[in-house]
Design a protein around this motif. Structure first.
Motif, PDB file in Angstrom:
ATOM      1  N   ASN A  40     117.468  50.082 -64.489  1.00  0.00           N
ATOM      2  CA  ASN A  40     117.048  48.659 -64.790  1.00  0.00           C
ATOM      3  C   ASN A  40     117.487  48.348 -66.382  1.00  0.00           C
ATOM      4  N   VAL A  41     118.191  48.096 -66.236  1.00  0.00           N
ATOM      5  CA  VAL A  41     119.204  47.522 -67.704  1.00  0.00           C
ATOM      6  C   VAL A  41     118.488  46.344 -68.302  1.00  0.00           C
ATOM      7  N   ALA A  42     118.334  45.253 -67.230  1.00  0.00           N
ATOM      8  CA  ALA A  42     117.807  43.877 -67.772  1.00  0.00           C
ATOM      9  C   ALA A  42     116.380  44.127 -68.209  1.00  0.00           C
ATOM     10  N   ASP A  43     115.516  44.830 -67.810  1.00  0.00           N
ATOM     11  CA  ASP A  43     114.168  44.825 -68.105  1.00  0.00           C
ATOM     12  C   ASP A  43     114.168  45.729 -69.431  1.00  0.00           C
ATOM     13  N   ALA A  44     114.913  46.865 -69.506  1.00  0.00           N
ATOM     14  CA  ALA A  44     115.155  47.730 -70.494  1.00  0.00           C
ATOM     15  C   ALA A  44     115.553  46.966 -71.600  1.00  0.00           C
ATOM     16  N   LYS A  45     116.430  45.841 -71.573  1.00  0.00           N
ATOM     17  CA  LYS A  45     116.601  45.193 -72.812  1.00  0.00           C
ATOM     18  C   LYS A  45     115.667  44.057 -73.350  1.00  0.00           C
ATOM     19  N   LEU A  46     114.719  43.856 -72.211  1.00  0.00           N
ATOM     20  CA  LEU A  46     113.586  43.064 -72.531  1.00  0.00           C
ATOM     21  C   LEU A  46     112.497  43.889 -73.385  1.00  0.00           C
ATOM     22  N   PHE A  47     112.528  44.993 -72.979  1.00  0.00           N
ATOM     23  CA  PHE A  47     111.501  46.010 -73.581  1.00  0.00           C
ATOM     24  C   PHE A  47     112.096  46.219 -75.140  1.00  0.00           C
TER      25      PHE A  47
END
Length: 364
Positions: free
Chosen positions: A312-319
């Motif tokens: 889940n790269v997209a949410d990892a970047k959000l984090f």
């Protein structure tokens, strides 16, 4: 013709909406070694705050003990990758970047203005012109000492190595370990050698030595070990240090059975949990050994990265963007008792150890 009562329709709609909500719940997996009490509390706060702002994301934390994590990360990055992984900046990060195991997150830096807000840490996060993670805390190393032990021995806080060694003779005569450490895990011993070599040979030499550019048989390395011998040969270091962990050695400082401890500022929480206060715990920079050598300090930076195998790269970047925020780092480092990397964060000015560390690092 099928007939259905209104109540049943409402129930069905509710179930469908509930199912839709469950379907939209997304997952992030974070692996970390933040298992000591203060780091664990800080991460608990971080995760709770992130989930509160992002209720559609559930963060699962896999907690490892500090030493075990050093081996585990090499395994899980290749076999069962999480979405986020705790690690360290600079040369600790480089092998994973060079091995293709951490993702480039330069877009997170660009989108959130991190080159400005995290400017002091950017160099340590950059390889080949790209950023490979987000830093959230750093902390000084130095010598923490028991003020009561100094007072009882009748000695002053030293500024030079010769003064420190002279104090050691006084402490030994009083039955007190001049320097305590726990080297069951080897990193505390490495911290002591880092400082002795930095003060004996200087920053550039030490960096070249640790990068393998200088042989360990070099006469200048032998000179650094000779300075270490001034502590070891007379028995000024806790005798059973190889059999104990760093927390065990911390107890010796708390109890006044040891006078000094070369350690990072994260240990302050452990010293205070043991009963020390600002009135009994002191801090000093590691003293000068070779006159005239510019002072350099150990200041490890903790980071979070996105592994190459993250799902889940997209949410990892959000984090990561959340982690980089000034308010988030202020709260997190208040719990850690450490220094935030975001220049717009605030530090507790009443904390003498944070203030001393900030002043020392700013002038090194």
């Amino acid at each position: 013709m099928v007939q259905m009562k209104r109540g049943a329709l409402v129930l069905l709609a509710g179930l469908l909406m509930s199912g839709s909500a469950f379907a939209e719940q997304r997952s992030l997996v974070l692996n970390t070694d933040a298992s000591d009490p203060a780091p664990k509390a800080a991460f608990d706060q971080l995760i709770a705050a992130f989930e509160a702002e992002n209720p559609d994301i559930k963060v699962t934390v896999n907690m490892f003990d500090h030493e075990g994590y050093k081996t585990a990360i090499r395994n899980f990055l290749t076999a069962d990758s999480p979405d986020l992984a705790n690690w360290y900046a600079g040369n600790r990060m480089a092998p994973f970047v060079n091995g293709g195991q951490f993702q480039d997150v330069s877009d997170v830096w660009a989108a959130n203005g991190l080159s400005d807000s995290l400017a002091s840490a950017k160099a340590s996060m950059t390889i080949d012109g790209k950023q490979w993670g987000v830093p959230y805390t750093y902390y000084q190393w130095g010598i923490y000492y028991n003020k009561d032990a100094y007072k009882a021995a009748g000695v002053e806080v030293p500024t030079t190595w010769d003064q420190f060694i002279a104090n050691c003779a006084v402490f030994k005569a009083a039955g007190v370990d001049c320097l305590t450490t726990g080297t069951k895990a080897l990193w505390p011993a490495a911290g002591i050698f880092d400082y002795i070599d930095l003060r004996t040979n200087g920053y550039e030499f030490h960096m070249d030595l640790t990068a393998g550019k200088i042989a360990w048989t070099d006469d200048r390395v032998k000179a650094a070990f000779a300075e270490l011998g001034k502590l070891a040969a007379p028995g000024y270091i806790t005798a059973n240090h190889a059999a104990i962990d760093w927390q065990d050695a911390a107890a010796l400082l708390v109890q006044g059975k040891a006078a000094n401890y070369v350690m990072g500022n994260f240990a302050v929480a452990t010293f205070k949990e043991g009963g020390m206060t600002n009135d009994t715990l002191g801090f000093m920079p590691f003293p000068e050994i070779t006159p005239g050598i510019p002072r350099a300090e150990d200041a490890p930076t903790d980071t979070i990265h996105i592994p190459a195998g993250a799902r889940n790269v997209a949410d990892a970047k959000l984090f990561l963007a959340f982690l980089a925020r000034a308010d988030v780092q202020t709260q997190m480092n208040g719990t850690l008792g450490q220094l935030p990397t975001n220049k717009d964060s605030t530090v507790d000015a009443t904390d003498p150890f944070l203030s001393a560390g900030f002043e020392m690092l700013s002038s090194s």
